[in-house]
Design a protein around this motif. Structure first.
Motif, PDB file in Angstrom:
ATOM      1  N   VAL A  94       0.834  -1.297   0.111  1.00 40.45           N
ATOM      2  CA  VAL A  94      -0.011  -0.009   0.046  1.00 40.45           C
ATOM      3  C   VAL A  94       0.813   1.207   0.071  1.00 40.45           C
ATOM      4  CG1 VAL A  94      -1.752   1.229   1.160  1.00 40.45           C
ATOM      5  CG2 VAL A  94      -1.684  -1.359   1.179  1.00 40.45           C
ATOM      6  N   PHE A  95       2.183   1.265   1.026  1.00 35.64           N
ATOM      7  CA  PHE A  95       2.723   2.290   1.071  1.00 35.64           C
ATOM      8  C   PHE A  95       3.477   2.709  -0.587  1.00 35.64           C
ATOM      9  CE2 PHE A  95       7.214   3.512   1.406  1.00 35.64           C
ATOM     10  CZ  PHE A  95       7.126   4.714   1.898  1.00 35.64           C
ATOM     11  N   THR A  96       3.811   1.556  -1.023  1.00 36.26           N
ATOM     12  CA  THR A  96       4.476   1.968  -2.173  1.00 36.26           C
ATOM     13  C   THR A  96       3.804   2.538  -3.370  1.00 36.26           C
ATOM     14  OG1 THR A  96       6.140   0.088  -1.602  1.00 36.26           O
ATOM     15  CG2 THR A  96       6.100   0.904  -3.818  1.00 36.26           C
ATOM     16  N   GLY A  97       2.472   1.795  -3.309  1.00 42.02           N
ATOM     17  CA  GLY A  97       1.416   2.241  -4.239  1.00 42.02           C
ATOM     18  C   GLY A  97       0.980   3.565  -4.203  1.00 42.02           C
ATOM     19  N   LEU A  98       0.582   3.912  -2.808  1.00 42.31           N
ATOM     20  CA  LEU A  98       0.022   5.205  -2.576  1.00 42.31           C
ATOM     21  C   LEU A  98       0.978   6.201  -2.669  1.00 42.31           C
ATOM     22  CD1 LEU A  98      -2.371   4.992   0.305  1.00 42.31           C
ATOM     23  CD2 LEU A  98      -3.001   5.228  -1.996  1.00 42.31           C
ATOM     24  N   THR A  99       2.176   6.107  -2.240  1.00 43.49           N
ATOM     25  CA  THR A  99       3.309   7.146  -2.342  1.00 43.49           C
ATOM     26  C   THR A  99       3.701   7.388  -3.559  1.00 43.49           C
ATOM     27  OG1 THR A  99       3.901   6.264  -0.089  1.00 43.49           O
ATOM     28  CG2 THR A  99       5.200   7.937  -1.108  1.00 43.49           C
ATOM     29  N   LEU A 100       3.663   6.395  -4.549  1.00 43.43           N
ATOM     30  CA  LEU A 100       4.101   6.499  -5.872  1.00 43.43           C
ATOM     31  C   LEU A 100       3.168   7.436  -6.722  1.00 43.43           C
ATOM     32  CD1 LEU A 100       6.069   5.643  -8.079  1.00 43.43           C
ATOM     33  CD2 LEU A 100       4.562   3.799  -8.640  1.00 43.43           C
ATOM     34  N   VAL A 101       1.706   7.303  -6.355  1.00 39.23           N
ATOM     35  CA  VAL A 101       0.718   7.980  -6.991  1.00 39.23           C
ATOM     36  C   VAL A 101       1.031   9.672  -6.389  1.00 39.23           C
ATOM     37  CG1 VAL A 101      -1.640   8.717  -7.158  1.00 39.23           C
ATOM     38  CG2 VAL A 101      -0.855   6.310  -7.063  1.00 39.23           C
ATOM     39  N   VAL A 102       1.028   9.702  -4.874  1.00 41.46           N
ATOM     40  CA  VAL A 102       1.224  11.098  -4.849  1.00 41.46           C
ATOM     41  C   VAL A 102       2.426  11.796  -5.193  1.00 41.46           C
ATOM     42  CG1 VAL A 102       1.894  12.356  -2.447  1.00 41.46           C
ATOM     43  CG2 VAL A 102       0.338  10.457  -2.364  1.00 41.46           C
ATOM     44  N   ASN A 103       3.641  10.878  -5.164  1.00 48.07           N
ATOM     45  CA  ASN A 103       4.860  11.414  -5.786  1.00 48.07           C
ATOM     46  C   ASN A 103       4.747  12.033  -7.441  1.00 48.07           C
ATOM     47  OD1 ASN A 103       6.262  11.113  -3.326  1.00 48.07           O
ATOM     48  ND2 ASN A 103       7.536   9.403  -4.058  1.00 48.07           N
ATOM     49  N   VAL A 104       4.094  11.244  -8.086  1.00 45.76           N
ATOM     50  CA  VAL A 104       3.902  11.573  -9.524  1.00 45.76           C
ATOM     51  C   VAL A 104       2.937  12.560  -9.997  1.00 45.76           C
ATOM     52  CG1 VAL A 104       3.475  10.626 -11.735  1.00 45.76           C
ATOM     53  CG2 VAL A 104       4.768   9.213 -10.301  1.00 45.76           C
ATOM     54  N   VAL A 105       1.703  12.318  -9.136  1.00 45.24           N
ATOM     55  CA  VAL A 105       0.462  13.336  -9.232  1.00 45.24           C
ATOM     56  C   VAL A 105       0.897  14.668  -8.935  1.00 45.24           C
ATOM     57  CG1 VAL A 105      -1.941  13.665  -8.870  1.00 45.24           C
ATOM     58  CG2 VAL A 105      -1.222  11.482  -9.773  1.00 45.24           C
TER      59      VAL A 105
END
Lengths: 317, 568, 324
Positions: C88-99
């Motif tokens: 979850v952390f990897t997925g969510l943070t990835l979205v936050v970082n990119v978006v």
């Protein structure tokens, strides 16, 4: 135009001030966006302001909003920090000279890392951009994939190599060697990304610039050094900043190789002061943390102009 | 496309693997000097007979000095590391002072030998320093002497990193017998002495006098009457504390009944195991013990306090500076499970909100004495005994002590002996007493405890009129000014008597793992995520999930049926 | 004679290649590839307490660490939380970082420069702050007592009536802990995307933007049809790069867990688990850590290769233009 003139023209172009690309009036858009981003930045603004205020206070814990009502500014934590008192009632744990030494050590590591990174990745980036050789793609791919391997997973093995190599050196050289080793090993973690970035920069430079020189019989190495490198100066500047930051903030490598030799950097120093929240004295920690930020902020703002061109260059497909 | 590249990548990796394998194959045939360190602690290098000590410091020093000077050595360098709060600098300065004193003896006897000590004192706990010592050892950057918690003794000794001091120490029976017996135990492992005690502490239960007073006013119940005595006799148990805490809350005299420290359950909360008559170590098998009934009872206490709102259920997430200490010094709790060092910490950190000005400031020594009453940690239940728990700091000597000096291979015995003599000198009663006073720790030997009652000597210390190395004097001057106070010294002298009741947690390499599992369980119980019974099962599950740990922990006893807290 | 041969080597094509590539490749080999292989080897030994001499030649139970790891993963009552948290952390943070990085880049690109520079500097601060101090700032921001900055603001605004224990309250778990994790790491990660996207946007030829405006494009249309398509490649690059970074992130989480701000198990990622296994005083169990890291590396390798393939590696490698 001969290559030199072209080169000058190109430089002039680069030194042009950043021109707004938008043509329609932007005041309203700016205000809307500034407020939106401002709101998103609010938590950050608050925390960093509180950090600075804490460094000018005598408080238990960090200053929080509820403490502001009784806030009394004082310069004492800065004096204590620079005089080697990590707590008001403590004795002097270190001298002012030693804290300057810590800053110097941090600078040495950071500068060393950025020099190594810039040197090696400008060279490798050039080769990947200009020379066709077998395994070029595979190597580039490998370099990218390497990023999947965390420094923390590597440190034990890096340590092992270090211990084995120590035996080949006289003990009097160990301190210097530790510095060099930290710089090289830490730089290596940054090299893969830097190669990618530099390759992008070289890709952007028109081939004709060097072509003339090479046809005239200049060696490739000379052409690279004297003609191509000056053209990627922004890239070099930006890379060195990122590498500098990497060295400036590194903790684990410095902890393993330098701290045992009683060589501190700001990162290990600050960590030692704050690690145990139970006994930490926060104003001094905040002072050290603020001091730590200043060089990086100055660095960033002054080189902002150059930075803007880096990553775009690096990414050019 | 990827296939060819992938093959290339794999090829590169394979080549490197082969290279490494070849390297290792070569090196494994070539034993390095440290590789000969024996695997078992029993075979740890013992000094040879040629440099036997006599037990007379001056004689021994001159004898060692003679060996060194006749080999052309006139300066010996030692490094010492220590860690702790910034007032505990004597952990390293004590060695500096000892070198100063030994140098004086050498000088008086016309011996051309000088001991130079390089010290590094680090702020923070001993765990960090322990890790640094280990990481430094094979880089040969480790210190010759290290002041650290005794808790790391088993790990360090089992790796062969410590010098076995037994043959030297045996000669100094006078000194050994002056240490408190429990502390001498702390430096022994598998029957051998691996360190010399440096300081210790006790963990009193602090009671707010003003809260007790308020309860007395409102209910007529005088909690504090003979409380210390009643605790000592086992008449006040944790059930009693629970009822008192309930009273404090019900009468509105305090917001909370009991506050404790957070973090790893070691060592404050471990006192509950001993208070309930449990144990953590079986000396016969050498294994750790998970004493199910005692742990269950401990967790039941936490559970009951938290459910009744006497202890915050988020205790383990409370902030030290904003919540735990202010709650205690502002009198919002009846009791606090603390340590001796808190007595002076409250005098140096601005935790207290002055009701007159509304501003935060430290308490004065008079205020601390006015607000706080202290007792031993009460027995868990009737028939039990009160306890306290100490975590002594000790001075270790590294197995390679003296390594930075010339002709080390040949003269290691002399260097080792000299390092030991430094420890002997650093155990001088006055050095130990100074450390106790300025850092709020307890002395480790009786002669030092006696000095705490010596008014004339204390007077001299307050004015720094003692004969100390200039470097040491300069470093401790501001601390002496801030801490040397009759109220604090009296407190230390009183609490020293607790050492008779003290327990030490086991010296076992896996003890830390077990303690951190306890901390997980306490957190879950306080929050109400688990009942004590479930939490005990959780602890067992965690222990069993680690095969190594499971092998080293004996699980004893069952959850007692029909046992409830409070018991009465 | 030797110098002569060196000179002729350096002027040859092969010599050039060696000159340019050798320094970087040597460093990468010594400090990246060799340690990588070596740490896989270490995972076969019982290395602990940093004692190489004692343990490194001990290959008597080469799979012991993997067995212990497997045992731990199958028996530890809380390890499931670590695995889920990592995903979850990897997925969510990835979205936050990119978006987040994209939004910031667009905003700073569209606003006037004086505001823009201020915000870009501000958003780069998290990357510049020493990790311990950074953790401290957010520790006090999200602290569950009424002194926590978030709580004190919400309390004074009347949004909440009593302090919320964001990272540990069982009613909010696991999302409370994850929110803090994602936020704290997202702030650090966002700046990477911001800088890359911002500079990419600035390198779009001015004429394109002007033409769109002349054609009467609104800001939304401009973003959608001109800006985003031209930095598509950068978005892919940042996504891959951040994905690999996040898999190995632990530093900004470590102290928050240790200080009790977030739930110990809902706040621990696999990389942090590796770090704790190798470097906490309770368990300097480096053989086990190497095994856990090897698993991590294997996952990273697979994910990395897949994403490289998806994003079209060929496109990246335009043919060199420097051949005579």
């Amino acid at each position: 135009m001969n290559p030199l003139q072209r080169l000058r023209a190109r430089r002039r172009e680069r030194e042009e001030p950043l021109i707004d690309v938008e043509t329609i009036p932007r005041r309203r858009l700016t205000i809307v966006l500034a407020i939106a981003v401002g709101l998103a930045s609010l938590p950050m603004l608050i925390t960093y302001i509180l950090l600075i205020l804490t460094s000018f206070s005598n408080t238990a814990g960090m200053l929080t909003i509820s403490d502001l009502a009784h806030y009394v500014p004082t310069i004492q934590p800065w004096i204590d920090f620079l005089e080697g008192k990590v707590e008001p009632t403590a004795g002097h744990l270190y001298t002012t000279m030693e804290i300057l030494g810590i800053i110097l050590n941090t600078l040495i590591v950071a500068a060393g890392v950025s020099i190594v990174v810039v040197l090696t990745s400008t060279m490798a980036g050039y080769a990947f951009s200009r020379i066709r050789f077998r395994g070029r793609k595979a190597l580039m791919q490998l370099v990218m994939i390497l990023h999947a391997f965390p420094g923390v997973a590597l440190i034990i093995a890096v340590y092992a190599l270090y211990v084995w190599s120590l035996a080949a050196l006289p003990p009097s050289a160990w301190n210097t060697y530790a510095f060099i080793y930290v710089i090289l090993s830490r730089a290596s973690l940054e090299i893969p990304m830097s190669i990618w970035l530099m390759k992008g920069f070289f890709d952007k430079i028109p081939w004709e610039v060097e072509w003339a020189a090479i046809v005239d019989g200049a060696s490739r190495i000379r052409v690279w050094r004297e003609i191509v490198l000056p053209l990627v100066k922004p890239g070099i500047a930006a890379l060195s900043i990122f590498a500098f930051l990497a060295g400036w903030e590194d903790f684990i490598y410095v902890w393993v190789f330098l701290k045992p030799r009683d060589i501190y950097t700001l990162a290990t120093f600050i960590e030692e002061q704050v690690r145990n929240l139970e006994t930490a004295y926060f104003p001094v920690v905040a002072a050290a943390g603020t001091l730590y930020l200043i060089p990086t902020i100055i660095f960033f703002i002054t080189t902002q102009h150059l930075l803007l061109e880096t990553y775009a260059g690096g990414m050019k497909a | 496309m990827p296939s060819r590249q992938t093959i290339a990548v794999i090829a590169v990796i394979v080549i490197i693997v082969a290279g490494i394998a070849a390297y290792l194959a070569v090196t494994s045939h070539k034993p390095t000097p440290t590789a000969t360190t024996p695997q078992t602690p029993t075979a740890t290098k013992t000094p040879q007979a040629k440099l036997e000590l006599t037990g007379n410091l001056k004689e021994d020093l001159l004898r060692v000095a003679k060996v060194l000077t006749s080999n052309g050595i006139h300066t010996v360098k030692f490094t010492v590391w220590g860690a702790g709060d910034p007032n505990s600098v004597m952990r390293t300065l004590g060695i500096v002072e000892a070198a100063h004193r030994l140098n004086k003896i050498l000088e008086e006897n016309g011996v051309d030998l000088k001991i130079v000590v390089e010290q590094r004192f680090e702020r923070g706990g001993g765990n960090e320093l322990f890790k640094e010592f280990l990481a430094a050892y094979e880089q040969k950057a480790n210190p010759d002497i290290m002041a650290n918690s005794y808790i790391h003794l088993a790990a360090l000794a089992s790796q062969g990193l410590l010098l076995d001091l037994t043959p030297y120490a045996e000669k100094y029976t006078g000194l050994l017998n002056d240490f408190y017996p429990a502390l001498l135990d702390a430096v022994k492992w598998h029957g051998k002495i691996y360190a010399i005690p440096q300081d210790t502490e006790a963990r009193p239960l602090y009671w707010r006098k003003d809260v007790a007073q308020c309860i007395y006013r409102k209910t007529g119940i005088n909690i504090l009457k003979d409380l210390a005595e009643r605790v000592k006799e086992g008449k006040v148990t944790w059930s009693t504390v629970y009822h008192y805490a309930e009273l404090a809350k019900k009468t509105g005299c305090a917001e909370w009944g009991m506050i404790h420290r957070k973090g790893t359950a070691h060592p404050d909360l471990i006192q509950f195991i001993y208070a309930f008559g449990g144990r953590l170590y079986d000396p016969k098998t050498g294994k750790l013990v998970l004493d199910v009934p005692a742990v269950y009872k401990w967790l039941s206490v936490e559970y009951a306090f938290a459910r009744a709102g006497l202890t915050p259920k988020n205790m383990m997430s409370w902030d030290w500076a904003k919540q735990i200490h202010p709650t205690v010094v502002d009198g919002k709790t009846l009791v606090f499970i603390g340590g001796t060092w808190h007595w002076t910490e409250w005098q140096t950190k601005p935790y207290y909100t002055d009701p007159k000005t509304g501003k935060k400031r430290p308490l004065t020594p008079e205020e601390v004495a006015k607000y706080f009453y202290y007792t031993l940690f009460p027995a868990g239940e009737e028939g039990g005994k009160p306890v306290t728990l100490s975590q002594p700091f000790v001075w270790y000597v590294a197995a390679n002590a003296g390594k930075d000096n010339p002709k080390y291979q040949q003269l290691s015995d002399a260097y080792h002996a000299l390092a030991f003599l430094l420890l002997v000198k650093a155990s001088d009663p006055d050095i130990n007493a100074i450390h106790s006073i300025i850092s709020s720790h307890l002395p480790v030997r009786r002669a030092a405890a006696k000095l705490l009652r010596d008014k004339a000597w204390i007077e001299k210390l307050a004015k720094l009129q003692l004969d100390l190395a200039p470097e040491v004097k300069k470093a401790i001057a501001p601390i002496v000014k801030a801490t040397v106070n009759p109220i604090n010294i009296e407190f230390l002298a009183n609490v020293s008597s607790y050492l008779e009741y003290t327990h030490l947690t086991p010296k076992h390499p896996y003890y830390g793992k077990l303690a951190s599992i306890f901390a997980d369980a306490v957190d879950k119980v306080l929050r109400g995520e688990m009942t004590p019974a479930k939490a005990v099962k959780y602890i067992i599950a965690q222990v069993k999930a680690d095969p190594d740990l499971a092998k080293s922990v004996e699980i004893v006893g069952k959850i007692p049926e029909n046992w409830k807290f409070p018991t009465s | 004679m030797g110098a002569e041969r060196l000179r002729s080597f350096l002027t040859s094509r092969r010599g050039h290649l060696a000159f340019f590539l050798a320094p970087a490749l040597t460093l990468i080999t010594i400090f990246y590839l060799v340690p990588l292989i070596l740490s896989i080897y270490i995972s076969l030994t019982p290395l602990k307490y940093w004692q190489l001499n004692r343990y490194l030649t001990d290959l008597s139970h080469p799979l012991e660490n993997y067995y212990r790891l497997f045992y731990l993963v199958t028996h530890h009552p809380d390890i499931g939380k670590v695995v889920i948290t990592t995903i979850v952390f990897t997925g969510l943070t990835l979205v936050v970082n990119v978006v987040g990085g994209l939004l910031l880049a667009l905003a700073t690109y569209l606003m006037e420069e004086r505001f823009s520079l201020f915000y870009r500097t501000l958003w780069l601060l998290p990357r510049m702050t020493p990790i311990a101090v950074y953790s401290l700032l957010w520790y006090y921001f999200f602290h569950g007592s009424r002194f926590g900055i978030l709580n004190s603001i919400l309390l004074s605004l009347g949004v909440i009536h009593k302090p919320v224990w964001w990272g540990v309250d069982e009613k909010l778990l696991p999302w409370g802990a994850w929110m803090i994790l994602v936020y704290v790491n997202g702030l650090v990660g966002v700046s990477f995307g911001m800088i890359i996207f911002y500079s990419a946007l600035r390198s779009i030829p001015r004429e394109q933007v002007m033409a769109a405006r002349v054609d009467g494009a609104t800001t939304t249309q401009l973003i959608r049809y001109v800006l985003i398509p031209s930095i598509k490649w950068h978005i892919v690059f940042v996504t891959v790069w951040e994905l690999l970074s996040l898999l190995t992130t632990y530093a900004h989480i470590f102290l928050l867990v240790e200080w009790g701000l977030i739930d110990k198990w809902w706040g621990t990622t696999w990389a942090l688990f590796v770090f704790n296994t190798a470097f906490t005083a309770q368990a300097l169990d480096q053989g086990l850590a190497a095994a856990a890291a090897t698993v991590l590396v294997a996952i990273g390798l697979v994910l990395g290769l897949i994403t490289l393939k998806i994003m079209g590696f060929k496109e990246l490698m335009i043919e060199p233009r420097g051949e005579l």
